[in-house]
Design an enzyme around this catalytic site. Structure first.
Site, PDB file in Angstrom:
ATOM      1  N   HIS A  14       2.521   2.110  -3.565  1.00 50.47           N
ATOM      2  CA  HIS A  14       1.476   3.227  -2.456  1.00 50.47           C
ATOM      3  C   HIS A  14       2.631   3.552  -1.518  1.00 50.47           C
ATOM      4  O   HIS A  14       3.487   3.170  -1.348  1.00 50.47           O
ATOM      5  CB  HIS A  14       0.295   2.630  -1.902  1.00 50.47           C
ATOM      6  CG  HIS A  14       0.321   1.714  -0.784  1.00 50.47           C
ATOM      7  ND1 HIS A  14      -0.774   1.429  -0.209  1.00 50.47           N
ATOM      8  CD2 HIS A  14       1.430   0.907  -0.401  1.00 50.47           C
ATOM      9  CE1 HIS A  14      -0.583   0.653   0.784  1.00 50.47           C
ATOM     10  NE2 HIS A  14       0.798   0.412   0.733  1.00 50.47           N
ATOM     11  N   CYS A  33       5.597   1.903   6.103  1.00 48.02           N
ATOM     12  CA  CYS A  33       4.631   2.263   5.074  1.00 48.02           C
ATOM     13  C   CYS A  33       4.822   3.843   4.717  1.00 48.02           C
ATOM     14  O   CYS A  33       4.352   4.169   3.575  1.00 48.02           O
ATOM     15  CB  CYS A  33       3.269   1.972   5.341  1.00 48.02           C
ATOM     16  SG  CYS A  33       3.058  -0.007   5.445  1.00 48.02           S
ATOM     17  N   HIS A  39       6.220   1.711  -1.772  1.00 46.56           N
ATOM     18  CA  HIS A  39       6.602   0.151  -1.823  1.00 46.56           C
ATOM     19  C   HIS A  39       5.517  -0.239  -2.559  1.00 46.56           C
ATOM     20  O   HIS A  39       4.396   0.311  -2.879  1.00 46.56           O
ATOM     21  CB  HIS A  39       6.759  -0.232  -0.360  1.00 46.56           C
ATOM     22  CG  HIS A  39       5.410  -0.062   0.473  1.00 46.56           C
ATOM     23  ND1 HIS A  39       5.392   0.973   1.015  1.00 46.56           N
ATOM     24  CD2 HIS A  39       4.565  -0.933   0.565  1.00 46.56           C
ATOM     25  CE1 HIS A  39       4.344   0.963   1.811  1.00 46.56           C
ATOM     26  NE2 HIS A  39       3.757  -0.388   1.517  1.00 46.56           N
ATOM     27  N   HIS A  41       2.629  -4.027  -3.388  1.00 48.63           N
ATOM     28  CA  HIS A  41       2.100  -5.072  -3.212  1.00 48.63           C
ATOM     29  C   HIS A  41       1.384  -5.734  -4.220  1.00 48.63           C
ATOM     30  O   HIS A  41       1.134  -5.170  -5.155  1.00 48.63           O
ATOM     31  CB  HIS A  41       0.900  -4.583  -2.044  1.00 48.63           C
ATOM     32  CG  HIS A  41       1.203  -4.036  -0.864  1.00 48.63           C
ATOM     33  ND1 HIS A  41       1.941  -4.804   0.166  1.00 48.63           N
ATOM     34  CD2 HIS A  41       1.186  -2.594  -0.437  1.00 48.63           C
ATOM     35  CE1 HIS A  41       1.909  -3.975   1.257  1.00 48.63           C
ATOM     36  NE2 HIS A  41       1.478  -2.756   0.898  1.00 48.63           N
ATOM     37  N   ASP A  79      -3.705  -1.578 -11.967  1.00 47.85           N
ATOM     38  CA  ASP A  79      -2.613  -2.407 -11.819  1.00 47.85           C
ATOM     39  C   ASP A  79      -1.397  -1.569 -12.365  1.00 47.85           C
ATOM     40  O   ASP A  79      -1.648  -1.090 -13.438  1.00 47.85           O
ATOM     41  CB  ASP A  79      -2.851  -3.472 -13.108  1.00 47.85           C
ATOM     42  CG  ASP A  79      -1.859  -4.732 -13.088  1.00 47.85           C
ATOM     43  OD1 ASP A  79      -1.274  -5.111 -11.847  1.00 47.85           O
ATOM     44  OD2 ASP A  79      -1.653  -5.089 -14.061  1.00 47.85           O
ATOM     45  N   HIS A  80      -0.147  -1.878 -11.808  1.00 43.98           N
ATOM     46  CA  HIS A  80       1.053  -1.390 -12.200  1.00 43.98           C
ATOM     47  C   HIS A  80       0.960   0.269 -11.994  1.00 43.98           C
ATOM     48  O   HIS A  80       1.482   1.167 -12.937  1.00 43.98           O
ATOM     49  CB  HIS A  80       1.633  -1.641 -13.506  1.00 43.98           C
ATOM     50  CG  HIS A  80       2.122  -2.907 -13.526  1.00 43.98           C
ATOM     51  ND1 HIS A  80       1.357  -4.190 -13.065  1.00 43.98           N
ATOM     52  CD2 HIS A  80       3.316  -3.559 -13.556  1.00 43.98           C
ATOM     53  CE1 HIS A  80       2.200  -5.417 -13.012  1.00 43.98           C
ATOM     54  NE2 HIS A  80       3.545  -4.867 -13.374  1.00 43.98           N
ATOM     55  N   GLU A 124      -3.839  -7.384   1.003  1.00 43.45           N
ATOM     56  CA  GLU A 124      -2.827  -6.706   0.567  1.00 43.45           C
ATOM     57  C   GLU A 124      -1.575  -7.430   0.750  1.00 43.45           C
ATOM     58  O   GLU A 124      -0.527  -7.668   0.064  1.00 43.45           O
ATOM     59  CB  GLU A 124      -2.523  -5.583   1.586  1.00 43.45           C
ATOM     60  CG  GLU A 124      -1.493  -4.646   1.444  1.00 43.45           C
ATOM     61  CD  GLU A 124      -1.725  -3.239   2.096  1.00 43.45           C
ATOM     62  OE1 GLU A 124      -2.053  -2.174   1.843  1.00 43.45           O
ATOM     63  OE2 GLU A 124      -1.481  -3.426   3.472  1.00 43.45           O
TER      64      GLU A 124
END
Ligand code: NI
Length: 135
Positions: A14, A33, A39, A41, A79-80, A124
Site C-alpha cells: 500500500h 508511508c 511498501h 506489510h 493477499d499479495h 500492520e
C-alpha cells in the site's frame, strides 16, 4: 462471555497519500508511508466470534469453518494485492490499518453463520494494530 479467535495472515502493498496534497504535504502527513513506490506489510488478522457453546459440537463455531469464511471473504481478496488499487472492498478507501479493519468487519459481519462477530484485530506490524468491535 465466551470468545473464540482465528488468526490468519496476508501480505499486501500500500501507499498512504492524498492525491489532492503535494508530495511535501503528503510527507508531512503520512511520512515514509507516502513514498511513491509504496511498501508492503505482513498483516496479521485476528477474527473473534462470541456465542454460546453448541451442545452437540461443544463449539461456538467450528474454527475450520471460520477459517474458510475469512480465507474466502478476506485473505483471497487482499493477499499479495495492492490495497490502493486492486481490492474491491477497499475501493475509494485510504488503506490505513484503521480503514482496512473496518472494511474487513463489514465484509465478514453478515457471513458469520454461528455466533456473532465480536472483534477484529488487525496488526500492520508487531507493534501497531487496530481493534474494532463494530459501530
Ligand atoms: Ni504501511
Amino acid at each position: 462471555m465466551l470468545l473464540i479467535t482465528k488468526r490468519l495472515g496476508f501480505s499486501s502493498a500500500h501507499r498512504l497519500f492524498d492525491p489532492e496534497l503535494s508530495d511535501d504535504e503528503n510527507l508531512e502527513v503520512f511520512g515514509k508511508c507516502s513514498y511513491k513506490g509504496g511498501h508492503g506489510h505482513n498483516y496479521k488478522l485476528e477474527v473473534t466470534v462470541s456465542g454460546e457453546i453448541d451442545e452437540k459440537t461443544g463449539m461456538i463455531i467450528d474454527v475450520k469453518v471460520l477459517k474458510g469464511i475469512v480465507e474466502k471473504e478476506i485473505i483471497s481478496k487482499l493477499d499479495h494485492k495492492n490495497l490502493n488499487t486492486d481490492v474491491e472492498i477497499l475501493k475509494d478507501t485510504m488503506p490505513t490499518v484503521e480503514n482496512i479493519a473496518v472494511k474487513i468487519w463489514d465484509a465478514l459481519d453478515l457471513k458469520i453463520e454461528k455466533g456473532k462477530l465480536f472483534e477484529i484485530k488487525l496488526f500492520e506490524t508487531n507493534d501497531n494494530f487496530v481493534t474494532y468491535r463494530g459501530r
